[in-house]
Design a protein around this motif. Sequence first.
Motif, PDB file in Angstrom:
ATOM      1  N   PHE A  27     -35.506  13.198 -12.031  1.00  0.00           N
ATOM      2  CA  PHE A  27     -36.597  14.287 -12.311  1.00  0.00           C
ATOM      3  C   PHE A  27     -37.337  14.642 -10.752  1.00  0.00           C
ATOM      4  O   PHE A  27     -37.496  15.713 -10.782  1.00  0.00           O
ATOM      5  CB  PHE A  27     -37.600  13.776 -13.448  1.00  0.00           C
ATOM      6  CG  PHE A  27     -38.944  14.503 -13.399  1.00  0.00           C
ATOM      7  CD1 PHE A  27     -38.989  15.567 -13.973  1.00  0.00           C
ATOM      8  CD2 PHE A  27     -40.073  13.833 -12.680  1.00  0.00           C
ATOM      9  CE1 PHE A  27     -40.030  16.285 -14.021  1.00  0.00           C
ATOM     10  CE2 PHE A  27     -41.134  14.750 -12.949  1.00  0.00           C
ATOM     11  CZ  PHE A  27     -41.160  15.906 -13.745  1.00  0.00           C
ATOM     12  N   TRP A  28     -37.510  13.543 -10.128  1.00  0.00           N
ATOM     13  CA  TRP A  28     -38.290  13.962  -9.177  1.00  0.00           C
ATOM     14  C   TRP A  28     -37.333  14.464  -7.940  1.00  0.00           C
ATOM     15  O   TRP A  28     -37.751  15.433  -7.181  1.00  0.00           O
ATOM     16  CB  TRP A  28     -38.651  12.422  -8.142  1.00  0.00           C
ATOM     17  CG  TRP A  28     -39.580  11.742  -9.270  1.00  0.00           C
ATOM     18  CD1 TRP A  28     -39.548  10.660  -9.849  1.00  0.00           C
ATOM     19  CD2 TRP A  28     -40.945  12.274  -9.609  1.00  0.00           C
ATOM     20  NE1 TRP A  28     -40.726  10.305 -10.503  1.00  0.00           N
ATOM     21  CE2 TRP A  28     -41.514  11.249 -10.486  1.00  0.00           C
ATOM     22  CE3 TRP A  28     -42.047  13.693  -9.097  1.00  0.00           C
ATOM     23  CZ2 TRP A  28     -42.802  11.375 -10.888  1.00  0.00           C
ATOM     24  CZ3 TRP A  28     -43.049  13.531  -9.748  1.00  0.00           C
ATOM     25  CH2 TRP A  28     -43.542  12.538 -10.644  1.00  0.00           C
ATOM     26  N   GLY A  29     -35.765  14.350  -8.236  1.00  0.00           N
ATOM     27  CA  GLY A  29     -35.010  15.157  -7.201  1.00  0.00           C
ATOM     28  C   GLY A  29     -34.822  16.780  -7.354  1.00  0.00           C
ATOM     29  O   GLY A  29     -35.004  17.564  -6.914  1.00  0.00           O
ATOM     30  N   ILE A  30     -35.067  17.032  -8.793  1.00  0.00           N
ATOM     31  CA  ILE A  30     -34.975  18.415  -9.382  1.00  0.00           C
ATOM     32  C   ILE A  30     -36.433  18.761  -8.801  1.00  0.00           C
ATOM     33  O   ILE A  30     -36.428  20.244  -8.359  1.00  0.00           O
ATOM     34  CB  ILE A  30     -34.801  18.273 -10.662  1.00  0.00           C
ATOM     35  CG1 ILE A  30     -33.448  17.875 -11.175  1.00  0.00           C
ATOM     36  CG2 ILE A  30     -35.193  19.807 -11.257  1.00  0.00           C
ATOM     37  CD1 ILE A  30     -33.072  18.050 -12.527  1.00  0.00           C
ATOM     38  N   LEU A  31     -37.504  18.121  -9.118  1.00  0.00           N
ATOM     39  CA  LEU A  31     -38.927  18.802  -8.780  1.00  0.00           C
ATOM     40  C   LEU A  31     -39.184  19.043  -7.412  1.00  0.00           C
ATOM     41  O   LEU A  31     -39.553  20.010  -7.080  1.00  0.00           O
ATOM     42  CB  LEU A  31     -40.136  17.922  -9.379  1.00  0.00           C
ATOM     43  CG  LEU A  31     -41.343  18.341  -9.209  1.00  0.00           C
ATOM     44  CD1 LEU A  31     -41.626  19.724 -10.025  1.00  0.00           C
ATOM     45  CD2 LEU A  31     -42.407  17.343  -9.634  1.00  0.00           C
TER      46      LEU A  31
END
Length: 242
Positions: free
Chosen positions: A219-223
């Motif tokens: 999730f943090w990678g995408i964000l």
Amino acid sequence: MLGVRPFLVLSAVPLLGRFLPPVLGALGVGVVAVVASGQFTLEPGGGPFFATPTFTVPEFTWAAQLELVVPLAITVLIVQNGQGIAVLNAAGHRPPVNVFAMSSGIFSVLNAGFGAVSACVTGPTNALLTSSGEKHRQYTGALVYGVLSLVCALVSPTLVRLMLATPEAFVLALGGIAMLKALQQAFVTAFSTTFTFGSLVTFVVTIADLNLFNIHAAFWGILIGYLVSRVLERDQYADQRR
């Protein structure tokens, strides 16, 4: 290495690969090599052959809602479903996004009662299913995968014992071999057109395994990748609007 060699041979000779998939060939040769070398150590006694589902009465608390439900909802709807939908779109399919979201919610509620994981459309699984073969045959592969998943769930205690008796290096090597084609397709799709820097940041942050607030690194990678892309690749977003 015995598992890698048949994979290379079957991949290098397409005629052989049509009759025996490279990953399946690597699995077969690897299993024979592990057993013949005496590295397969099955513990005596064992346990049940079939799994026995046990229903657990749910207990609702505000702490669990904040600590578990919110991160899991983000992980399922944005990270996992997002990856799966992106992979299917890249392969030329048109996945029903709303149906995926509703199905994930319904089956996650059912799974929770038996201590299972959330239901979602995973990126790696869809990447494997769409990494090769004709597009109209990939639906058949998905159905076969679903049936085999149910069979594996039924005999999961036995499968777990067999995996624990197998050398860890063989399991890791086989998993890496199985993901090669999927990773190749993902890299080609991510870095062949636009927004390549955002894709690179997404990849690096995810690999770094950044976990905050019990939310997975994907999730943090995408964000973070999206935010970096919006700042540093503004011209490409402007071109998309024209």
